[in-house]
Design an enzyme around this catalytic site. Sequence first.
Site, mmCIF file in Angstrom:
data_model
loop_
_atom_site.group_PDB
_atom_site.id
_atom_site.type_symbol
_atom_site.label_atom_id
_atom_site.label_comp_id
_atom_site.label_asym_id
_atom_site.label_seq_id
_atom_site.Cartn_x
_atom_site.Cartn_y
_atom_site.Cartn_z
ATOM 1 N N ASP A 51 0.856 -1.182 0.000
ATOM 2 C CA ASP A 51 0.000 0.000 0.000
ATOM 3 C C ASP A 51 0.901 1.244 0.000
ATOM 4 O O ASP A 51 1.905 1.263 0.732
ATOM 5 C CB ASP A 51 -0.854 -0.056 1.288
ATOM 6 C CG ASP A 51 -2.024 0.905 1.279
ATOM 7 O OD1 ASP A 51 -1.835 2.068 0.884
ATOM 8 O OD2 ASP A 51 -3.117 0.478 1.677
ATOM 9 N N ILE A 76 -10.160 5.723 -7.412
ATOM 10 C CA ILE A 76 -10.518 6.441 -8.649
ATOM 11 C C ILE A 76 -12.022 6.656 -8.833
ATOM 12 O O ILE A 76 -12.443 7.175 -9.865
ATOM 13 C CB ILE A 76 -9.980 5.712 -9.898
ATOM 14 C CG1 ILE A 76 -10.675 4.348 -10.083
ATOM 15 C CG2 ILE A 76 -8.475 5.558 -9.854
ATOM 16 C CD1 ILE A 76 -10.608 3.854 -11.523
ATOM 17 N N TYR A 140 -13.323 13.003 -4.719
ATOM 18 C CA TYR A 140 -12.236 12.588 -5.624
ATOM 19 C C TYR A 140 -11.585 13.813 -6.286
ATOM 20 O O TYR A 140 -10.353 13.935 -6.318
ATOM 21 C CB TYR A 140 -12.806 11.628 -6.677
ATOM 22 C CG TYR A 140 -11.860 11.268 -7.788
ATOM 23 C CD1 TYR A 140 -10.772 10.431 -7.567
ATOM 24 C CD2 TYR A 140 -12.061 11.750 -9.086
ATOM 25 C CE1 TYR A 140 -9.904 10.090 -8.603
ATOM 26 C CE2 TYR A 140 -11.211 11.410 -10.122
ATOM 27 C CZ TYR A 140 -10.136 10.581 -9.876
ATOM 28 O OH TYR A 140 -9.284 10.252 -10.900
ATOM 29 N N ILE A 199 -27.512 4.553 -19.287
ATOM 30 C CA ILE A 199 -27.018 5.918 -19.494
ATOM 31 C C ILE A 199 -27.703 6.807 -18.454
ATOM 32 O O ILE A 199 -28.932 6.829 -18.370
ATOM 33 C CB ILE A 199 -27.321 6.409 -20.925
ATOM 34 C CG1 ILE A 199 -26.505 5.577 -21.933
ATOM 35 C CG2 ILE A 199 -27.019 7.900 -21.068
ATOM 36 C CD1 ILE A 199 -26.690 5.989 -23.391
#
Length: 314
Positions: A51, A76, A140, A199
């Site tokens: 890590d 991410i 993020y 979508i």
Amino acid sequence: MRILVTGGAGFIASHIVDALIEQRHTVAVVDKLSTGFVENINKRARFYPIDILDDALEDVFAVFRPEVVIHHAAQIDGQMSLRQPRFDAETNIIGTLNVLERCIEHKTRKIICASSAAVYGPPAAPVIREDHPIRPLTGYGISKYTSETYIRMYGEQHNLDFTILRYANVYGERQGAKGEAGVVSIFADRLLAGEAPIIYGDGEQVRDFIYVKDVVAANLQALSLGHCCTVNIGTGERTSVNRLFGFLRDLTGSGTQPVYQAERTGDIKHSCLDNTLAASVLAWRPVHTLESGLASTVRDRAGLAVTARNQTTL
Ligand SMILES: NC(=O)c1ccc[n+]([C@@H]2O[C@H](COP(=O)([O-])OP(=O)(O)OC[C@H]3O[C@@H](n4cnc5c(N)ncnc54)[C@H](O)[C@@H]3O)[C@@H](O)[C@H]2O)c1
């Protein structure tokens, strides 16, 4: 050169490792295999399964003594960063700090770091330049921008060269299709399996899809160029999610229609990056068209789907 690649078992950085080894660099990979895979790691790279938050990173630097660090290990997933901002911040901010401190201590010459278009937030222009306001909509985006800021501060205070690469939506071979991975891999896998992709919103939201091999080329350029710079890495071309879906449906030969669902919190309506600065400071321009990149990606995923089917029938 001796180059340490964090996240080198993941999608983008495993391609970077392959290209570095091709160019005869000596490469080490640090990856805890949370979203990456050992099969992605080039056999000619040294692998440290740790890590980036771990004290053991110190031993890796002491033994390998990297001249350059290419930092891609990260959490991410934008949606996950809204649910678990603390986990996101630990990995992306404290993890980057741990890497930076090791760089300073061991006199690494340069760090090249993967950042994201997510730092900008809602666009004030159709195509975003690097001086666009920073107003991230997710943890993020905040953690990526905070990491950038630490890199700049450490760089200036400790004479550590850096290039920060703000990627648009990267796609290509080896991309994950779980969670909030790339829309291309998720759509391609669903279409190949005869399932309907979802979508979010009306599909007219615009993205900038950049092929992974173009991203690799930008990293290679940054080994010697882009001194203390932050640059966008995108195509500058606006592609709606509906248009992307159409390309992938044609390439997979699927007759499936998408399922439309409500927009999600944290999703940016439109995102497209101006790449003029990268052309001048990195002498880099994307060379792969969306059609050719998608065709390679679909071929790869179709091969994986056949292998998976054969394994389950054996
Ligand atoms: N894919 C995109 O479209 C995109 C866009 C913008 C920026 N980026 C950035 O590019 C980088 C690579 O992204 P990717 O798409 O290849 O994702 P990925 O999930 O495939 O790669 C990330 C790698 O980091 C490893 N990792 C995660 N946390 C770690 C930790 N604490 N210690 C060690 N290893 C750890 C994972 O196992 C994985 O191999 C990330 O920094 C990401 O934020 C990606």
